[in-house]
Design an enzyme around this catalytic site. Structure first.
Site, PDB file in Angstrom:
ATOM      1  N   GLN A 162      -8.021 -29.010  78.405  1.00 59.14           N
ATOM      2  CA  GLN A 162      -7.871 -30.241  79.188  1.00 59.14           C
ATOM      3  C   GLN A 162      -7.072 -29.953  80.489  1.00 59.14           C
ATOM      4  OE1 GLN A 162      -6.928 -30.846  75.509  1.00 59.14           O
ATOM      5  NE2 GLN A 162      -9.133 -30.830  75.408  1.00 59.14           N
ATOM      6  N   ALA A 176     -12.230 -29.767  73.879  1.00 61.06           N
ATOM      7  CA  ALA A 176     -12.342 -28.832  75.000  1.00 61.06           C
ATOM      8  C   ALA A 176     -13.731 -28.198  75.016  1.00 61.06           C
ATOM      9  CB  ALA A 176     -11.295 -27.734  74.852  1.00 61.06           C
ATOM     10  N   GLY A 177     -14.132 -27.736  76.163  1.00 59.60           N
ATOM     11  CA  GLY A 177     -15.392 -27.002  76.253  1.00 59.60           C
ATOM     12  C   GLY A 177     -15.226 -25.915  77.287  1.00 59.60           C
ATOM     13  N   HIS A 178     -15.230 -24.677  76.846  1.00 57.80           N
ATOM     14  CA  HIS A 178     -15.059 -23.568  77.778  1.00 57.80           C
ATOM     15  C   HIS A 178     -16.333 -22.740  77.818  1.00 57.80           C
ATOM     16  CE1 HIS A 178     -10.375 -23.718  77.434  1.00 57.80           C
ATOM     17  NE2 HIS A 178     -10.892 -24.746  78.049  1.00 57.80           N
ATOM     18  N   LYS A 183     -11.360 -23.290  83.688  1.00 56.77           N
ATOM     19  CA  LYS A 183     -10.388 -22.436  82.988  1.00 56.77           C
ATOM     20  C   LYS A 183     -11.062 -21.313  82.227  1.00 56.77           C
ATOM     21  CE  LYS A 183      -8.593 -26.010  80.821  1.00 56.77           C
ATOM     22  NZ  LYS A 183      -9.141 -27.118  81.598  1.00 56.77           N
ATOM     23  N   LYS A 234     -21.635 -37.443  82.588  1.00 55.75           N
ATOM     24  CA  LYS A 234     -21.532 -37.153  84.015  1.00 55.75           C
ATOM     25  C   LYS A 234     -20.065 -37.285  84.431  1.00 55.75           C
ATOM     26  CE  LYS A 234     -23.984 -38.521  88.183  1.00 55.75           C
ATOM     27  NZ  LYS A 234     -24.843 -39.491  88.819  1.00 55.75           N
ATOM     28  N   ASP A 288     -11.660 -29.468  83.092  1.00 53.17           N
ATOM     29  CA  ASP A 288     -12.906 -28.993  83.705  1.00 53.17           C
ATOM     30  C   ASP A 288     -12.671 -28.309  85.051  1.00 53.17           C
ATOM     31  OD1 ASP A 288     -14.248 -30.345  81.556  1.00 53.17           O
ATOM     32  OD2 ASP A 288     -14.006 -32.207  82.677  1.00 53.17           O
ATOM     33  N   LYS A 306     -14.314 -23.086  92.400  1.00 54.52           N
ATOM     34  CA  LYS A 306     -15.453 -23.872  92.903  1.00 54.52           C
ATOM     35  C   LYS A 306     -15.360 -24.244  94.384  1.00 54.52           C
ATOM     36  CE  LYS A 306     -17.767 -26.137  89.547  1.00 54.52           C
ATOM     37  NZ  LYS A 306     -18.105 -27.055  88.438  1.00 54.52           N
TER      38      LYS A 306
HETATM   39  P1  IMP Z   1      -9.873 -37.191  73.599  1.00 55.14           P
HETATM   40  O1  IMP Z   1      -9.136 -35.943  73.934  1.00 55.14           O
HETATM   41  O2  IMP Z   1     -11.205 -36.955  72.959  1.00 55.14           O
HETATM   42  O3  IMP Z   1      -9.026 -38.170  72.828  1.00 55.14           O
HETATM   43  O4  IMP Z   1     -10.225 -37.939  74.980  1.00 55.14           O
HETATM   44  C1  IMP Z   1      -9.200 -38.513  75.802  1.00 55.14           C
HETATM   45  C2  IMP Z   1      -9.512 -38.322  77.284  1.00 55.14           C
HETATM   46  O5  IMP Z   1      -9.436 -36.935  77.606  1.00 55.14           O
HETATM   47  C3  IMP Z   1     -10.919 -38.758  77.704  1.00 55.14           C
HETATM   48  O6  IMP Z   1     -10.854 -39.257  79.022  1.00 55.14           O
HETATM   49  C4  IMP Z   1     -11.716 -37.467  77.690  1.00 55.14           C
HETATM   50  O7  IMP Z   1     -12.811 -37.525  78.566  1.00 55.14           O
HETATM   51  C5  IMP Z   1     -10.659 -36.499  78.195  1.00 55.14           C
HETATM   52  N1  IMP Z   1     -10.891 -35.127  77.756  1.00 55.14           N
HETATM   53  C6  IMP Z   1     -10.655 -34.589  76.550  1.00 55.14           C
HETATM   54  N2  IMP Z   1     -10.943 -33.277  76.538  1.00 55.14           N
HETATM   55  C7  IMP Z   1     -11.354 -32.977  77.767  1.00 55.14           C
HETATM   56  C8  IMP Z   1     -11.762 -31.748  78.400  1.00 55.14           C
HETATM   57  O8  IMP Z   1     -11.779 -30.666  77.804  1.00 55.14           O
HETATM   58  N3  IMP Z   1     -12.110 -31.844  79.709  1.00 55.14           N
HETATM   59  C9  IMP Z   1     -12.043 -33.004  80.397  1.00 55.14           C
HETATM   60  N4  IMP Z   1     -11.664 -34.163  79.866  1.00 55.14           N
HETATM   61  C10 IMP Z   1     -11.314 -34.149  78.559  1.00 55.14           C
END
Ligand code: IMP
Length: 430
Positions: A224, A39-41, A16, A304, A13, A331
């Site tokens: 990530q 992921a969320g972009h 990217k 959050k 976050d 930011k």
């Molecule tokens: P998973 O990737 O769903 O197995 O989650 C494992 C950890 O990575 C958790 O703490 C999630 O909140 C974190 N996480 C996974 N993808 C993201 C992302 O794109 N941004 C921020 N945290 C992430």
């Protein structure tokens, strides 16, 4: 530089999406090399907001090749839904513009169920995952029981792969009190989605090696952040893939020499989603303010985000493990108006000062930050497009960050709009 890797240098976050989009205009190929739709972009182009999870950010730019590499885990149903949503926004996605590596492992419905069941079991087991089946899918890849994209092409192979996976998963599900997987239903679901996915399947390693030889510029889009890396992150509170830059080569099938520049994306403060240690976390009005001003809610889960001061110890470490050549600082405007700002410059561990995040989980949980205090600034940095637009104390803050992390700023991003960017070093420049 021909090929640039973009990696998050904190817990994800970092912003990217915007930087990748900004760079993708200069690239010919944009490749995802790890992670999945956890992921969320978010991209903002001419006021239109695109939300991407599994698709590489390049898909919204005409004329680019977007690639999902073998290092990714792919939920085929999610992908088709995401493609439909992006198409509905007027973006064309064809096998000429999107390729999926044939050796990409699939995320299946039972992976998500397992992920969520485990998260709900006991506090001891909870990681705070996105619940999207990422971990279980990577476990199956390493356990040699994954179903990969290429397996979709042949019914007999597919059934064999399903049986192999279910030997493991049905036993596990019994232990968790879940019903066995509906084998016939799963095979039917896979057969139905197969042609849609296979349209995009390609020997990505070959295409990228050829593209590279032809002088194409490749942008490797990390998801990530390095502190969620399976080896170098805050284990076990991490994601299940290698996130650091070295994975870019393995995750698409290019050699390590194919990486020319590593750009680390760094937020001017720190956030994290989910469980795990966070030395500079602020559980006070300053933390609330960072969260509110920075709109710190997860793109994927809406959770959050936890917020805290900038931690130079962590970023120095992630710049080292990813071999970061320059950072994009994002930011900065969220820090506008604070009277003073703190930067973590070291940790205290049981009375001893240390300069890195220790590996042992109990040490990670116990370190306390040693802060340096810097004066804030009253002017605005939002939308700045040159150093001259920045208040003097904001420049001092940026310069101090560079010193402490031992890495120069290549880009400074001052708002979600793509043109609100100050360029210091062009990662793609020769
Ligand atoms: P998973 O990737 O769903 O197995 O989650 C494992 C950890 O990575 C958790 O703490 C999630 O909140 C974190 N996480 C996974 N993808 C993201 C992302 O794109 N941004 C921020 N945290 C992430």
């Amino acid at each position: 530089m021909a090929n640039v890797v973009v990696v998050g240098a904190q817990w994800g976050d970092e912003g990217k999406g915007k930087i990748v989009d900004w760079l993708s205009e200069r690239a010919d190929v944009i490749a995802r090399f790890q992670g999945g739709h956890n992921a969320g972009h978010t991209l903002v182009i001419d006021g239109t907001v695109y939300k991407l999870h599994a698709l590489p950010s390049g898909v919204v730019r005409p004329g680019k090749l977007s690639v999902i590499g073998n290092g990714v885990v792919l939920d085929p149903w999610h992908l088709m839904t995401e493609i439909a949503a992006i198409r509905a926004q007027g973006v064309e996605i064809t096998p000429q513009t999107l390729m999926i590596a044939e050796n990409t492992p699939l995320i299946l419905p039972f992976h998500g169920e397992l992920d969520r069941a485990r998260e709900g079991q006991t506090a001891v087991a909870k990681i705070g995952t996105t619940g999207r089946g990422i971990g279980p899918a990577y476990e199956d890849k390493v356990g040699r029981r994954a179903i990969r994209v290429a397996d979709l092409a042949d019914r007999a192979t597919l059934e064999l792969r399903v049986d192999r996976a279910l030997v493991h998963h049905d036993a596990l599900r019994r232990g968790l009190g879940l019903d066995p997987v509906d084998r016939a239903g799963l095979v039917a679901q896979l057969e139905a989605i197969a042609p849609e996915i296979l349209r995009f399947a390609a020997p990505v390693w070959k295409v990228l090696n050829e593209r590279r030889k032809a002088g194409n510029r490749i942008l490797f889009e990390g998801a990530q952040g390095a502190l969620l890396d399976i080896d170098f992150g805050t284990y076990p509170f991490v994601t299940s893939s290698n996130v650091i830059a070295g994975q870019a080569a393995t995750g698409v099938g290019l050699g390590p020499g194919s990486i020319d520049f590593v750009l680390g994306i760094v937020k001017a403060y720190t956030t994290r989603v989910g469980e795990g240690p966070f030395p500079t976390e602020l559980l006070d009005p300053d933390g609330e303010r960072l969260g509110a001003r920075g709109h710190e809610f997860g793109t994927t889960t809406g959770r959050k985000r936890r917020c805290g001061w900038f931690d130079a110890v962590l970023v120095r470490q992630t710049c080292a493990t990813s071999g970061v050549n320059g950072i994009a600082l994002t930011k900065l405007d969220v820090l506008d108006g604070f009277d003073e700002l703190k930067i973590c410059v070291g940790y205290d561990l049981d009375g001893t000062r240390i300069d890195h995040l220790p590996t042992a989980a109990d040490h990670q949980a116990r370190v306390t930050p040693i802060y340096e205090t810097m004066p804030g600034w009253s002017g605005s940095t939002e939308g700045a497009r040159s150093w001259a637009d920045l208040p003097a104390n904001a420049i001092k803050y940026v310069r101090r960050v560079e010193e402490l992390i031992d890495c120069p700023v290549a880009l400074l991003s001052t708002s979600p709009e793509r043109d609100d960017t100050i360029l210091v070093t062009d990662p793609f420049a020769d």
